[in-house]
Motif scaffolding. Structure first.
Motif, PDB file in Angstrom:
ATOM      1  N   VAL A 162      40.541  36.623  42.743  1.00 56.66           N
ATOM      2  CA  VAL A 162      39.091  36.805  42.594  1.00 56.66           C
ATOM      3  C   VAL A 162      38.766  38.292  42.663  1.00 56.66           C
ATOM      4  CG1 VAL A 162      36.846  36.280  43.649  1.00 56.66           C
ATOM      5  CG2 VAL A 162      38.674  34.547  43.638  1.00 56.66           C
ATOM      6  N   ILE A 163      37.886  38.764  41.736  1.00 53.39           N
ATOM      7  CA  ILE A 163      37.590  40.202  41.672  1.00 53.39           C
ATOM      8  C   ILE A 163      36.616  40.640  42.762  1.00 53.39           C
ATOM      9  CG2 ILE A 163      38.060  40.728  39.253  1.00 53.39           C
ATOM     10  CD1 ILE A 163      35.105  40.158  38.649  1.00 53.39           C
ATOM     11  N   GLU A 164      36.810  41.913  43.210  1.00 55.82           N
ATOM     12  CA  GLU A 164      35.815  42.611  44.029  1.00 55.82           C
ATOM     13  C   GLU A 164      34.869  43.333  43.062  1.00 55.82           C
ATOM     14  OE1 GLU A 164      35.934  42.750  47.472  1.00 55.82           O
ATOM     15  OE2 GLU A 164      37.875  41.733  47.726  1.00 55.82           O
ATOM     16  N   ASP A 165      33.829  43.957  43.627  1.00 61.09           N
ATOM     17  CA  ASP A 165      32.790  44.586  42.794  1.00 61.09           C
ATOM     18  C   ASP A 165      33.318  45.685  41.859  1.00 61.09           C
ATOM     19  OD1 ASP A 165      31.031  42.922  44.020  1.00 61.09           O
ATOM     20  OD2 ASP A 165      30.192  44.443  45.368  1.00 61.09           O
ATOM     21  N   ASP A 166      34.353  46.410  42.307  1.00 64.66           N
ATOM     22  CA  ASP A 166      34.840  47.534  41.495  1.00 64.66           C
ATOM     23  C   ASP A 166      36.110  47.172  40.715  1.00 64.66           C
ATOM     24  OD1 ASP A 166      36.472  47.257  43.657  1.00 64.66           O
ATOM     25  OD2 ASP A 166      36.515  49.393  44.195  1.00 64.66           O
ATOM     26  N   GLU A 167      36.384  45.891  40.590  1.00 65.28           N
ATOM     27  CA  GLU A 167      37.625  45.454  39.932  1.00 65.28           C
ATOM     28  C   GLU A 167      37.343  44.675  38.650  1.00 65.28           C
ATOM     29  OE1 GLU A 167      40.646  44.827  43.704  1.00 65.28           O
ATOM     30  OE2 GLU A 167      39.429  43.125  43.065  1.00 65.28           O
ATOM     31  N   ALA A 168      38.399  44.552  37.847  1.00 65.98           N
ATOM     32  CA  ALA A 168      38.348  43.695  36.664  1.00 65.98           C
ATOM     33  C   ALA A 168      39.436  42.636  36.784  1.00 65.98           C
ATOM     34  CB  ALA A 168      38.562  44.521  35.397  1.00 65.98           C
ATOM     35  N   LEU A 169      39.159  41.471  36.215  1.00 62.10           N
ATOM     36  CA  LEU A 169      40.196  40.439  36.097  1.00 62.10           C
ATOM     37  C   LEU A 169      40.867  40.643  34.747  1.00 62.10           C
ATOM     38  CD1 LEU A 169      41.478  37.811  37.311  1.00 62.10           C
ATOM     39  CD2 LEU A 169      39.803  36.533  35.955  1.00 62.10           C
ATOM     40  N   ILE A 170      42.181  40.768  34.769  1.00 60.98           N
ATOM     41  CA  ILE A 170      42.932  41.066  33.552  1.00 60.98           C
ATOM     42  C   ILE A 170      43.815  39.883  33.187  1.00 60.98           C
ATOM     43  CG2 ILE A 170      44.524  42.701  32.440  1.00 60.98           C
ATOM     44  CD1 ILE A 170      42.085  44.064  33.633  1.00 60.98           C
ATOM     45  N   LYS A 171      43.729  39.450  31.948  1.00 61.89           N
ATOM     46  CA  LYS A 171      44.689  38.476  31.433  1.00 61.89           C
ATOM     47  C   LYS A 171      45.906  39.266  30.977  1.00 61.89           C
ATOM     48  CE  LYS A 171      45.097  34.491  28.343  1.00 61.89           C
ATOM     49  NZ  LYS A 171      46.342  34.209  29.028  1.00 61.89           N
ATOM     50  N   ILE A 172      47.027  39.066  31.666  1.00 64.19           N
ATOM     51  CA  ILE A 172      48.242  39.835  31.361  1.00 64.19           C
ATOM     52  C   ILE A 172      48.810  39.385  30.010  1.00 64.19           C
ATOM     53  CG2 ILE A 172      50.616  40.306  32.095  1.00 64.19           C
ATOM     54  CD1 ILE A 172      48.612  41.630  33.911  1.00 64.19           C
ATOM     55  N   ARG A 173      49.189  40.365  29.186  1.00 61.70           N
ATOM     56  CA  ARG A 173      49.733  40.027  27.860  1.00 61.70           C
ATOM     57  C   ARG A 173      51.168  40.493  27.648  1.00 61.70           C
ATOM     58  NH1 ARG A 173      45.919  38.728  23.949  1.00 61.70           N
ATOM     59  NH2 ARG A 173      47.797  38.314  22.737  1.00 61.70           N
ATOM     60  N   ILE A 224      45.836  39.208  36.799  1.00 59.22           N
ATOM     61  CA  ILE A 224      45.789  40.004  38.032  1.00 59.22           C
ATOM     62  C   ILE A 224      44.402  40.649  38.127  1.00 59.22           C
ATOM     63  CG2 ILE A 224      48.279  40.546  37.942  1.00 59.22           C
ATOM     64  CD1 ILE A 224      47.479  43.486  37.382  1.00 59.22           C
ATOM     65  N   VAL A 225      44.012  41.046  39.339  1.00 63.64           N
ATOM     66  CA  VAL A 225      42.814  41.869  39.488  1.00 63.64           C
ATOM     67  C   VAL A 225      43.268  43.300  39.742  1.00 63.64           C
ATOM     68  CG1 VAL A 225      41.314  40.037  40.354  1.00 63.64           C
ATOM     69  CG2 VAL A 225      42.632  41.406  41.972  1.00 63.64           C
ATOM     70  N   HIS A 226      42.476  44.268  39.259  1.00 59.87           N
ATOM     71  CA  HIS A 226      42.865  45.670  39.384  1.00 59.87           C
ATOM     72  C   HIS A 226      41.600  46.514  39.377  1.00 59.87           C
ATOM     73  CE1 HIS A 226      46.569  47.980  39.492  1.00 59.87           C
ATOM     74  NE2 HIS A 226      46.011  48.919  38.757  1.00 59.87           N
ATOM     75  N   PRO A 227      41.560  47.611  40.171  1.00 63.88           N
ATOM     76  CA  PRO A 227      40.355  48.446  40.174  1.00 63.88           C
ATOM     77  C   PRO A 227      40.167  49.172  38.839  1.00 63.88           C
ATOM     78  CG  PRO A 227      42.027  49.370  41.618  1.00 63.88           C
ATOM     79  CD  PRO A 227      42.551  48.057  41.156  1.00 63.88           C
TER      80      PRO A 227
END
Ligand SMILES: [Zn+2]
Ligand SMILES: [Zn+2]
Length: 345
Positions: free
Chosen positions: A24-35, A128-131
């Protein structure tokens, strides 16, 4: 909670594809679909041994840190990304507050969260989630596979920077594995004309030639020290080691011109290595270490987008997420033909 597939390393040699919660994302993060995710030597090492030094796999771990994907959701403070953006993911996220972070050498931060380094999971999974500030948009002319190659290219870019490589230098690189080839290409992108590189695999040396090496040396046939001293008229201005063996680290000093800069990139597997220190001292050389990279992703992406480097021809083969275990075993089984394995997700 929504679920995703992920490849967990349970113990050495044992990867299992399991379902787990989508993070789950935090406010400054994006959820990324890994390719796309590259298989790194460190992933293979964790897979075979369950540890690298003090980093020990104590609970099931998702490996993979050379990755690219697509933004599918953003936190409310994310400003520069939107769903649908394609991004390269910088593997290490530092604290942003310590002395090293504030002075630009954030790769030295003691509180880095690095993908696939215990206890942090990596990217052999669907999401994954990542800032936001460690995500870098890929131009339209780049594939996700090329995006995954930005991580090892960042090492090459940073090594060239640490070596202060300039257009007039002769550069010697020991080792034509993925990192050696990335260093080669980063050095060539700086306009250097004379680059010599070594290896013991013929196909790697052939690729090195294609990627811009002026001279390739097969160390199973020729003495690299003799050949390099001859080619450079007495020693290279900049020497890079991408192997990390006791004999190659000693070679870096043997093949250096007086006053040369030496960069040790390859990570040795032993703590103590005897070096003929008197030779290094009398040659007045600078010996520099390098740890991962800092501020290298934007440059690495532009280099690929502008065709200054070719990362595509370094990709040997691809696997799917269900076959991560085979992907991790492939380099060890095919040392004569393998450069980089990519897992497509
Ligand atoms: Zn890596
Ligand atoms: Zn820090």
């Amino acid at each position: 909670m929504a679920k995703m597939k992920a490849a967990f390393l349970h113990k050495p040699g044992d990867i299992r594809i399991d379902e787990t919660d989508i993070p789950v994302i935090e406010d400054d993060e994006a959820l990324i679909k890994i390719r796309a995710v590259g298989v790194c030597g460190s992933d293979v090492h964790f897979y075979n041994k369950g540890r690298i030094g003090d980093f020990i796999v104590k609970r099931p771990l998702i490996l993979g840190h050379e990755c690219a994907g697509e933004v599918v959701e953003i936190g409310k403070n994310v400003k520069n990304l939107k769903p649908g953006d394609r991004v390269a993911i910088e593997a290490g996220v530092p604290c942003r507050k310590c002395y090293y972070c504030r002075t630009g050498r954030y790769n030295l931060c003691a509180d880095v969260t690095f993908l696939a380094t215990p206890p942090f999971h990596g990217a052999f999974c669907e999401y994954i989630v990542h800032p936001e500030d460690y995500l870098f948009k890929l131009p339209d002319n780049m594939t996700f596979e090329e995006g995954a190659m930005i991580e090892p290219l960042a090492v090459g870019v940073y090594a060239a920077e640490r070596g202060d490589v300039n257009v007039k230098n002769t550069v010697a690189i020991i080792g034509s594995g993925p990192i050696g080839l990335m260093i080669l290409q980063s050095v060539r992108a700086r306009g250097v004309t004379d680059v010599v590189i070594t290896d013991l695999q013929v196909f790697r040396l052939e690729l090195a030639k294609k990627l811009g090496a002026s001279l390739t040396i097969n160390v199973t046939e020729d003495d690299p020290v003799e050949k390099i001293l001859d080619f450079t008229n007495g020693g290279a201005d900049v020497v890079m080691d991408a192997v990390g063996l006791p004999e190659t680290l000693q070679q870096t000093i043997n093949i250096a011109r007086m006053g040369a800069t030496i960069v040790w990139v390859g990570m040795p597997t032993v703590d103590e290595i005897p070096i003929r220190a008197v030779e290094a001292i009398c040659k007045d050389v600078d010996i520099r270490g390098i740890f991962r990279y800092a501020n290298a992703y934007p440059t690495a992406i532009k280099m690929v987008s502008n065709d200054q480097v070719d990362v595509k021809s370094m990709i040997t083969t691809t696997f799917t997420l269900d076959h991560v275990q085979e992907a991790l075993e492939y380099p060890g089984k095919h040392p004569e033909t393998c450069i980089k394995v990519i897992v497509e997700i």
